[in-house]
Structure formats: structure tokens, C-alpha cells
Scaffold this motif. Structure first.
Motif, PDB file in Angstrom:
ATOM      1  N   ASP A   1       0.825  -1.202   0.000  1.00  0.00           N
ATOM      2  CA  ASP A   1       0.000   0.000   0.000  1.00  0.00           C
ATOM      3  C   ASP A   1       0.862   1.255   0.000  1.00  0.00           C
ATOM      4  OD1 ASP A   1       0.873  -0.526   2.604  1.00  0.00           O
ATOM      5  OD2 ASP A   1      -1.053  -0.063   3.555  1.00  0.00           O
TER       6      ASP A   1
ATOM      7  N   MET B   1      -9.777  -5.792  -0.389  1.00  0.00           N
ATOM      8  CA  MET B   1      -8.523  -5.600   0.356  1.00  0.00           C
ATOM      9  C   MET B   1      -8.043  -6.924   0.936  1.00  0.00           C
ATOM     10  SD  MET B   1      -8.921  -1.947   2.372  1.00  0.00           S
ATOM     11  CE  MET B   1     -10.701  -1.955   2.668  1.00  0.00           C
TER      12      MET B   1
ATOM     13  N   ALA C   1     -11.034   0.751   5.340  1.00  0.00           N
ATOM     14  CA  ALA C   1      -9.596   0.565   5.120  1.00  0.00           C
ATOM     15  C   ALA C   1      -8.814   0.810   6.408  1.00  0.00           C
ATOM     16  CB  ALA C   1      -9.119   1.502   4.015  1.00  0.00           C
TER      17      ALA C   1
ATOM     18  N   LEU D   1      -5.289   2.370   1.852  1.00  0.00           N
ATOM     19  CA  LEU D   1      -5.870   2.084   0.542  1.00  0.00           C
ATOM     20  C   LEU D   1      -5.796   3.313  -0.367  1.00  0.00           C
ATOM     21  CD1 LEU D   1      -7.514  -0.147  -1.002  1.00  0.00           C
ATOM     22  CD2 LEU D   1      -9.569   1.099  -0.276  1.00  0.00           C
TER      23      LEU D   1
END
Length: 270
Positions: free
Chosen positions: A6, A102, A132, A139
Motif C-alpha cells: 500500500d 482488500m 480501510a 488504501l
């Protein structure tokens, strides 16, 4: 997630121009990595077509999640997934899908406003951002806005509308802005300078060269469904040639464009 993909993906948007040759399954993901891609991105159209669905919502979300999981299995670079409009109008349901994506291995998403009110997308982005945070993922939420693709406003008002929406999406928690359909260099530069987010554009014939796009402020260039269109066109013509002649040869035929492929996958292509 490997080595904080990420964080790597966010960093790629500040290190010049990120080129994404959109993939649609684990095999094409491996090919993209082999070709030198620094990150992986799905194309919603290409993923839908690979499962025999047209683009634009009919793909069952569980197939999207399983596709992301399959790509993540082979990914050695960050992965972002196109989730269209989230396949729902309810922000809670959209956030739940983003959470599944995710957990399947994506560190970024594309989510679009389409013909809907921008306030609806703001609610979805805010809900996704909360999900997130709960997942511990930074994210990258790439907010796609469609004034250049759809007749939402008059042509001379498109840039102002994009900038208005960009401010709303940025406040809601977006990480980037995707403006497919914009072509003119002056408008690209103005949007890049005024949106307050890394700008993503969709490649089109006659686009400025890469160095000019960098100078205009573009931070991400997507192939979209173009590579899948070329691949599927080759396949359908090669299959047709084999069924006519019994020979497998490179087809000398025009490519099938997005509308034709989408109609074919909807069962309207003969």
C-alpha cells in the motif's frame, strides 16, 4: 500484502508517471510483471469479459473478489482493482465489497460516479476509507469522474465540473482522481494543477507523448480495456480462421472495439 504494497503504491504516484497495462487474470498479471509493470491494475471491462459478462455492473461481485485473489497470488508488485461503482448504491455494501477486495490482496481501488450524483460517491468513499482504516490498509482510492465520458454538463463546463467533483472527493478521502475521456493538453494541465490529487488519465489515440504528459502533471496513465480488446479481437478472428480453414494463423482483420465486445459478452454479438 508484501513489504507494505500500500505504501509502495502511494509512492509510485509521486515518482513521475505510473503506467498501468491493465490485466484481468493471474496469467495476464504475470505477463504485465514480465513486461516491466511497477504495479498491477484490473480493467473492469476486461475482468467482466473474461468471465463472459458485459461491462457495466452484471459481473457478480464474488467473481471480482476471486479474480483479485487469483491475481494477488502471483503479484510481486502492488495491485489495484476496478470496482466500478461498488456494485451497489448503499455505501455500507460498497465498503463491505472494498473490505473483501482488500482482504483478497488489493491495496488500491477505482470507484466511479458514472451518471450518479457526486454526493453518493462521497458517501461511498468515506465508508471505504473507514473500512480501510479498520483493515490497517492505506488504501489508494482512485475516484473516477465521468463528465468527459457522459453528457453530464455542457462541453465547455466539463473541466469546471471535474474540479468541483475533485474537491468533494478529496474531502471525502480520495487518494487520486481518474478523468477518462479528457484529451486536450490545456485541460489536462488545468485539471492536474487544480484537482489537488494525483491525476490519472486514460490513453487514447493521438494522446500527448509520455514526456509531455509528465510535464502536464499527469501521474498515472491507464491502458483501460484497450489491451483486452486487442487480445480478444485476435482470439475471435484466429478462432474463426481455424474453423474456416483448419489453420491457425495470425489474423489480418480489424480489431473488435469496446461496444462490439461488450455486446458480444451480453449475448448480443451473434
Amino acid at each position: 500484502m508484501t513489504a507494505r504494497h500500500d505504501q509502495q503504491f502511494h509512492a509510485l504516484h509521486s515518482e513521475g508517471l505510473l503506467l498501468l497495462a491493465n490485466c484481468w487474470d493471474a496469467g495476464t498479471a504475470r505477463l504485465a510483471i514480465h513486461a516491466g509493470s511497477k504495479a498491477l491494475a484490473t480493467s473492469s471491462a476486461a475482468v467482466a469479459w473474461s468471465h463472459g459478462y458485459p461491462d457495466g455492473g452484471p459481473l457478480p461481485p464474488e467473481l471480482l473478489v476471486s479474480t483479485v485473489r487469483a491475481i494477488a497470488r502471483v503479484a510481486t508488485v502492488p495491485l489495484t482493482a476496478d470496482i466500478e461503482d461498488g456494485y451497489a448504491s448503499d455505501p455500507a455494501r460498497v465498503a463491505a465489497l472494498a473490505r473483501d477486495v482488500m482482504r483478497a490482496g488489493a491495496v488500491g481501488i477505482n470507484i466511479e460516479d458514472g451518471a450518479g450524483a457526486p454526493e453518493v460517491l462521497c458517501e461511498k468513499i468515506a465508508a471505504i476509507r473507514r473500512a480501510a482504516a479498520e483493515e490497517g490498509v492505506n488504501l489508494f482510492i482512485n475516484a473516477r469522474t465521468d463528465p468527459y465520458l457522459r453528457p453530464l454538463v455542457a462541453p465547455d463546463a466539463r473541466m469546471a465540473e471535474v474540479l468541483r467533483r475533485a474537491a468533494l472527493y478529496r474531502e471525502a478521502g480520495a487518494s487520486g482522481l481518474f478523468v477518462p475521456g479528457v484529451r486536450e493538453a490545456g485541460e489536462i494541465a488545468a485539471i492536474a494543477a487544480g484537482c489537488g490529487l494525483p491525476l490519472n488519465v486514460l490513453v487514447r489515440p493521438g494522446f500527448p507523448p509520455l514526456e509531455q504528459l509528465r510535464a502536464l502533471g499527469v501521474r498515472r496513465l491507464s491502458a483501460g480495456s484497450d489491451i483486452a480488446e486487442m487480445a480478444d479481437s485476435y482470439i475471435v478472428h484466429a478462432m474463426g480462421e481455424f474453423l474456416r480453414s483448419g489453420q491457425v494463423a495470425a489474423p489480418d482483420a480489424p480489431p473488435l472495439a469496446y461496444p462490439q465486445l461488450n455486446a458480444l459478452m451480453a449475448g448480443n454479438g451473434g
